[in-house]
Design a protein around this motif. Structure first.
Motif, PDB file in Angstrom:
ATOM      1  N   ALA A  82       0.840  -1.190   0.000  1.00 14.16           N
ATOM      2  CA  ALA A  82       0.000   0.000   0.000  1.00 14.16           C
ATOM      3  C   ALA A  82       0.879   1.246   0.000  1.00 14.16           C
ATOM      4  O   ALA A  82       2.004   1.219   0.529  1.00 14.16           O
ATOM      5  N   PRO A  83       0.400   2.338  -0.572  1.00 16.44           N
ATOM      6  CA  PRO A  83       1.146   3.599  -0.481  1.00 16.44           C
ATOM      7  C   PRO A  83       1.143   4.109   0.949  1.00 16.44           C
ATOM      8  O   PRO A  83       0.173   3.944   1.683  1.00 16.44           O
ATOM      9  N   PHE A  84       2.237   4.734   1.332  1.00 14.57           N
ATOM     10  CA  PHE A  84       2.420   5.273   2.673  1.00 14.57           C
ATOM     11  C   PHE A  84       1.833   6.687   2.686  1.00 14.57           C
ATOM     12  O   PHE A  84       2.282   7.566   1.963  1.00 14.57           O
ATOM     13  N   ALA A  85       0.802   6.894   3.506  1.00 13.75           N
ATOM     14  CA  ALA A  85       0.168   8.210   3.594  1.00 13.75           C
ATOM     15  C   ALA A  85      -0.365   8.406   5.000  1.00 13.75           C
ATOM     16  O   ALA A  85      -0.888   7.466   5.608  1.00 13.75           O
ATOM     17  N   ALA A  86      -0.239   9.623   5.517  1.00 13.18           N
ATOM     18  CA  ALA A  86      -0.758   9.904   6.861  1.00 13.18           C
ATOM     19  C   ALA A  86      -2.250   9.651   6.918  1.00 13.18           C
ATOM     20  O   ALA A  86      -2.770   9.138   7.919  1.00 13.18           O
ATOM     21  N   SER A  87      -2.953   9.962   5.828  1.00 18.33           N
ATOM     22  CA  SER A  87      -4.398   9.748   5.799  1.00 18.33           C
ATOM     23  C   SER A  87      -4.756   8.271   5.702  1.00 18.33           C
ATOM     24  O   SER A  87      -5.910   7.899   5.910  1.00 18.33           O
ATOM     25  N   GLY A  88      -3.769   7.413   5.402  1.00 15.95           N
ATOM     26  CA  GLY A  88      -4.022   5.993   5.278  1.00 15.95           C
ATOM     27  C   GLY A  88      -3.628   5.202   6.503  1.00 15.95           C
ATOM     28  O   GLY A  88      -3.565   3.971   6.459  1.00 15.95           O
ATOM     29  N   LEU A  89      -3.371   5.884   7.608  1.00 16.11           N
ATOM     30  CA  LEU A  89      -2.956   5.197   8.820  1.00 16.11           C
ATOM     31  C   LEU A  89      -4.134   4.721   9.656  1.00 16.11           C
ATOM     32  O   LEU A  89      -3.956   3.923  10.567  1.00 16.11           O
ATOM     33  N   ALA A  90      -5.322   5.243   9.388  1.00 18.78           N
ATOM     34  CA  ALA A  90      -6.481   4.883  10.208  1.00 18.78           C
ATOM     35  C   ALA A  90      -7.730   4.758   9.349  1.00 18.78           C
ATOM     36  O   ALA A  90      -7.902   5.490   8.368  1.00 18.78           O
ATOM     37  N   GLN A  91      -8.605   3.832   9.725  1.00 17.26           N
ATOM     38  CA  GLN A  91      -9.903   3.687   9.076  1.00 17.26           C
ATOM     39  C   GLN A  91     -10.875   4.732   9.591  1.00 17.26           C
ATOM     40  O   GLN A  91     -11.697   5.252   8.844  1.00 17.26           O
ATOM     41  N   TRP A  92     -10.813   4.994  10.896  1.00 17.40           N
ATOM     42  CA  TRP A  92     -11.621   6.040  11.501  1.00 17.40           C
ATOM     43  C   TRP A  92     -10.862   6.598  12.700  1.00 17.40           C
ATOM     44  O   TRP A  92      -9.942   5.979  13.215  1.00 17.40           O
ATOM     45  N   GLY A  93     -11.265   7.799  13.114  1.00 15.48           N
ATOM     46  CA  GLY A  93     -10.597   8.484  14.212  1.00 15.48           C
ATOM     47  C   GLY A  93     -10.140   9.851  13.760  1.00 15.48           C
ATOM     48  O   GLY A  93     -10.274  10.213  12.589  1.00 15.48           O
ATOM     49  N   PRO A  94      -9.580  10.630  14.650  1.00 15.98           N
ATOM     50  CA  PRO A  94      -9.102  11.959  14.273  1.00 15.98           C
ATOM     51  C   PRO A  94      -7.906  11.847  13.335  1.00 15.98           C
ATOM     52  O   PRO A  94      -7.224  10.819  13.307  1.00 15.98           O
ATOM     53  N   PRO A  95      -7.637  12.900  12.549  1.00 15.12           N
ATOM     54  CA  PRO A  95      -6.453  12.872  11.688  1.00 15.12           C
ATOM     55  C   PRO A  95      -5.181  12.677  12.519  1.00 15.12           C
ATOM     56  O   PRO A  95      -5.100  13.103  13.671  1.00 15.12           O
ATOM     57  N   ALA A  96      -4.202  11.997  11.920  1.00 15.37           N
ATOM     58  CA  ALA A  96      -2.915  11.819  12.603  1.00 15.37           C
ATOM     59  C   ALA A  96      -2.350  13.177  12.987  1.00 15.37           C
ATOM     60  O   ALA A  96      -2.321  14.109  12.183  1.00 15.37           O
ATOM     61  N   THR A  97      -1.918  13.301  14.224  1.00 14.73           N
ATOM     62  CA  THR A  97      -1.447  14.585  14.740  1.00 14.73           C
ATOM     63  C   THR A  97      -0.018  14.873  14.288  1.00 14.73           C
ATOM     64  O   THR A  97       0.736  13.969  13.908  1.00 14.73           O
ATOM     65  N   LYS A  98       0.360  16.142  14.375  1.00 17.38           N
ATOM     66  CA  LYS A  98       1.742  16.518  14.084  1.00 17.38           C
ATOM     67  C   LYS A  98       2.696  15.860  15.065  1.00 17.38           C
ATOM     68  O   LYS A  98       3.812  15.485  14.707  1.00 17.38           O
ATOM     69  N   ASP A  99       2.246  15.725  16.299  1.00 16.83           N
ATOM     70  CA  ASP A  99       3.099  15.071  17.291  1.00 16.83           C
ATOM     71  C   ASP A  99       3.369  13.627  16.893  1.00 16.83           C
ATOM     72  O   ASP A  99       4.515  13.165  16.930  1.00 16.83           O
ATOM     73  N   PHE A 100       2.347  12.891  16.482  1.00 16.94           N
ATOM     74  CA  PHE A 100       2.528  11.498  16.099  1.00 16.94           C
ATOM     75  C   PHE A 100       3.418  11.384  14.867  1.00 16.94           C
ATOM     76  O   PHE A 100       4.255  10.477  14.773  1.00 16.94           O
ATOM     77  N   LEU A 101       3.240  12.280  13.900  1.00 15.55           N
ATOM     78  CA  LEU A 101       3.991  12.221  12.653  1.00 15.55           C
ATOM     79  C   LEU A 101       5.398  12.778  12.769  1.00 15.55           C
ATOM     80  O   LEU A 101       6.185  12.687  11.821  1.00 15.55           O
ATOM     81  N   GLY A 102       5.741  13.363  13.914  1.00 12.19           N
ATOM     82  CA  GLY A 102       7.087  13.900  14.092  1.00 12.19           C
ATOM     83  C   GLY A 102       7.300  15.249  13.454  1.00 12.19           C
ATOM     84  O   GLY A 102       8.453  15.644  13.203  1.00 12.19           O
ATOM     85  N   VAL A 103       6.213  15.972  13.153  1.00 15.15           N
ATOM     86  CA  VAL A 103       6.356  17.302  12.557  1.00 15.15           C
ATOM     87  C   VAL A 103       5.848  18.375  13.522  1.00 15.15           C
ATOM     88  O   VAL A 103       5.477  19.471  13.114  1.00 15.15           O
ATOM     89  N   ASN A 104       5.818  18.047  14.798  1.00 13.49           N
ATOM     90  CA  ASN A 104       5.508  19.045  15.813  1.00 13.49           C
ATOM     91  C   ASN A 104       6.541  20.164  15.745  1.00 13.49           C
ATOM     92  O   ASN A 104       7.755  19.899  15.682  1.00 13.49           O
ATOM     93  N   PRO A 105       6.112  21.431  15.737  1.00 12.09           N
ATOM     94  CA  PRO A 105       7.084  22.532  15.641  1.00 12.09           C
ATOM     95  C   PRO A 105       8.203  22.452  16.668  1.00 12.09           C
ATOM     96  O   PRO A 105       9.349  22.846  16.378  1.00 12.09           O
ATOM     97  N   LYS A 106       7.920  21.929  17.857  1.00 10.06           N
ATOM     98  CA  LYS A 106       8.963  21.815  18.876  1.00 10.06           C
ATOM     99  C   LYS A 106      10.069  20.854  18.456  1.00 10.06           C
ATOM    100  O   LYS A 106      11.216  20.980  18.883  1.00 10.06           O
ATOM    101  N   ALA A 107       9.707  19.874  17.626  1.00  8.56           N
ATOM    102  CA  ALA A 107      10.674  18.860  17.224  1.00  8.56           C
ATOM    103  C   ALA A 107      11.363  19.180  15.899  1.00  8.56           C
ATOM    104  O   ALA A 107      12.312  18.492  15.518  1.00  8.56           O
ATOM    105  N   LEU A 108      10.908  20.213  15.202  1.00  8.26           N
ATOM    106  CA  LEU A 108      11.424  20.470  13.866  1.00  8.26           C
ATOM    107  C   LEU A 108      12.932  20.750  13.827  1.00  8.26           C
ATOM    108  O   LEU A 108      13.617  20.260  12.919  1.00  8.26           O
ATOM    109  N   PRO A 109      13.507  21.520  14.765  1.00  8.50           N
ATOM    110  CA  PRO A 109      14.967  21.716  14.698  1.00  8.50           C
ATOM    111  C   PRO A 109      15.735  20.399  14.781  1.00  8.50           C
ATOM    112  O   PRO A 109      16.698  20.179  14.032  1.00  8.50           O
TER     113      PRO A 109
END
Length: 376
Positions: free
Chosen positions: A319-346
């Motif tokens: 399957a293609p790797f996509a943040a929107s393809g990580l769940a069948q239902w539920g809230p969208p994947a968060t920035k924290d889960f995906l590692g793109v939280n602004p605090k972690a960006l540096p």
């Protein structure tokens, strides 16, 4: 392979393997491990780690000034070992061998030696290191603790099927009792080398491959791998391995009895000030109902329930790797889960720059693919 179940049937993936793509299993593995035994961490504050562990649903096996052993309610060995250290990090993991004869076979094939484990753990081990540098010990004969009183799943009235009458549902806002360790998810700059190492040494099988959008011809960049127990079903994934800009632990997952335990346990964690990373939802690969949390040191852990169980006959899905393809239902994947939280960006930016300077599988095109995943 003629007896395997094809993915084209739609059983768990709409895409199957193309000619010439990775088979998802080793033709002649050294041994076949039975399960993931435990994870080992360093933590600077064991009292704080134990307080979170109790709120998350673990029970303490033993506690010394320098080591904390935690378990679930299922019979077996401790599933988390925490030792005092200067920084919070995963320091290794243990895989459960089928028997001591497999350890001898593994030692002979790798040039390693079998050794006795500490008396608090019992048994013997063969210590190895995977290509990303993570210590991996394969164990047998460890102390097996008796089962604890389990958290009982609720009785449900589904549709017109009446199972509960003259009785109410009142799940308590209390810790979801962890039953067992389910899986660990790791990131590496040497994805294909690491994947093949686990398949060749331990006989594990790929359940699902993911590839970066538009890059299938370059091969997969994430795999969910399970233990090969023959016709006995095993967790959809015991390990998941993903390509990324550094070698690191992403999360570990612990089974609880049902959705109510997971949800009420999440309310308990929230009431005690802990941070939810993402949830509640249901995954696609593995189908688990999930809820992700950060411990006080920032490491991610997951409660899950109702995961897929596959035997050795099932072929890998693609399957293609996509943040929107990580769940069948539920809230969208968060920035924290995906590692793109602004605090972690540096930190993430430094990791990416460092990875691009090294000779590994993470190159500019892979970076572009990873960014598409995060923004999908």
């Amino acid at each position: 392979m003629s007896s395997t179940v094809g993915t084209h049937t739609g059983l768990h993936s709409e895409l199957g393997r193309r000619r010439g793509e990775h088979a998802g299993r080793s033709a002649n593995p050294v041994i076949k491990v039975h399960d993931l035994a435990w994870l080992e961490f360093h933590k600077p504050d064991l009292a704080r780690a134990e307080a979170f562990a109790w709120a998350f649903g673990f029970s303490t096996v033993s506690r010394t000034p320098d080591e904390l052993q935690l378990r679930g309610s299922d019979a077996g060995a401790a599933c988390v070992l925490i030792r005092r250290g200067p920084a919070s990090r995963l320091t290794g993991m243990a895989l459960q061998a089928a028997d001591e004869a497999d350890l001898s076979r593994l030692a002979e094939a790798t040039g390693a030696r079998t050794r006795a484990l500490p008396e608090s753990i019992g048994g013997i081990a063969v210590d190895l290191t995977d290509p990303s540098g993570l210590p991996v010990r394969v164990v047998a004969g460890t102390h097996q603790h008796q089962a604890l009183s389990p958290q009982r799943p609720h009785t449900f009235n589904f549709g017109h099927e009446l199972q509960r009458a003259n009785a109410t549902q009142r799940p308590a806002r209390e810790p979801a009792r962890v039953q067992r360790l389910g899986h660990a998810v790791l990131q590496t700059t040497k994805y294909l080398e690491v994947l093949n190492w686990y398949l060749d040494h331990f006989g594990m099988i790929v359940s699902d491959f993911l590839f970066f959008p538009g890059q299938r011809e370059r091969g997969p960049t994430m795999s969910f791998i399970r233990c090969d127990r023959g016709r006995t079903p095993a967790d959809h994934h015991t390990l998941a391995i993903a390509l990324g800009p550094n070698n690191r632990y992403l999360h570990s997952a612990y089974q609880v009895c049902d959705l109510d335990a997971l949800a009420a346990g999440g309310e308990h964690l929230k009431d005690h000030g802990y941070q939810r990373s993402w949830g509640i939802g249901r995954h696609i690969q593995g189908s688990q109902i999930f809820d992700y949390w950060r411990d006080p040191d920032g490491l991610m852990v997951e409660h899950f329930s109702d995961g897929d169980m596959f035997d050795s006959t099932l072929e890998p899905g693609w399957a293609p790797f996509a943040a929107s393809g990580l769940a069948q239902w539920g809230p969208p994947a968060t920035k924290d889960f995906l590692g793109v939280n602004p605090k972690a960006l540096p930190y993430e930016a430094r990791s990416m720059i460092g990875a691009l300077r090294e000779h590994n599988e993470f190159d500019i095109r892979r970076l572009v693919g990873m960014m598409k995943v995060a923004n999908s």
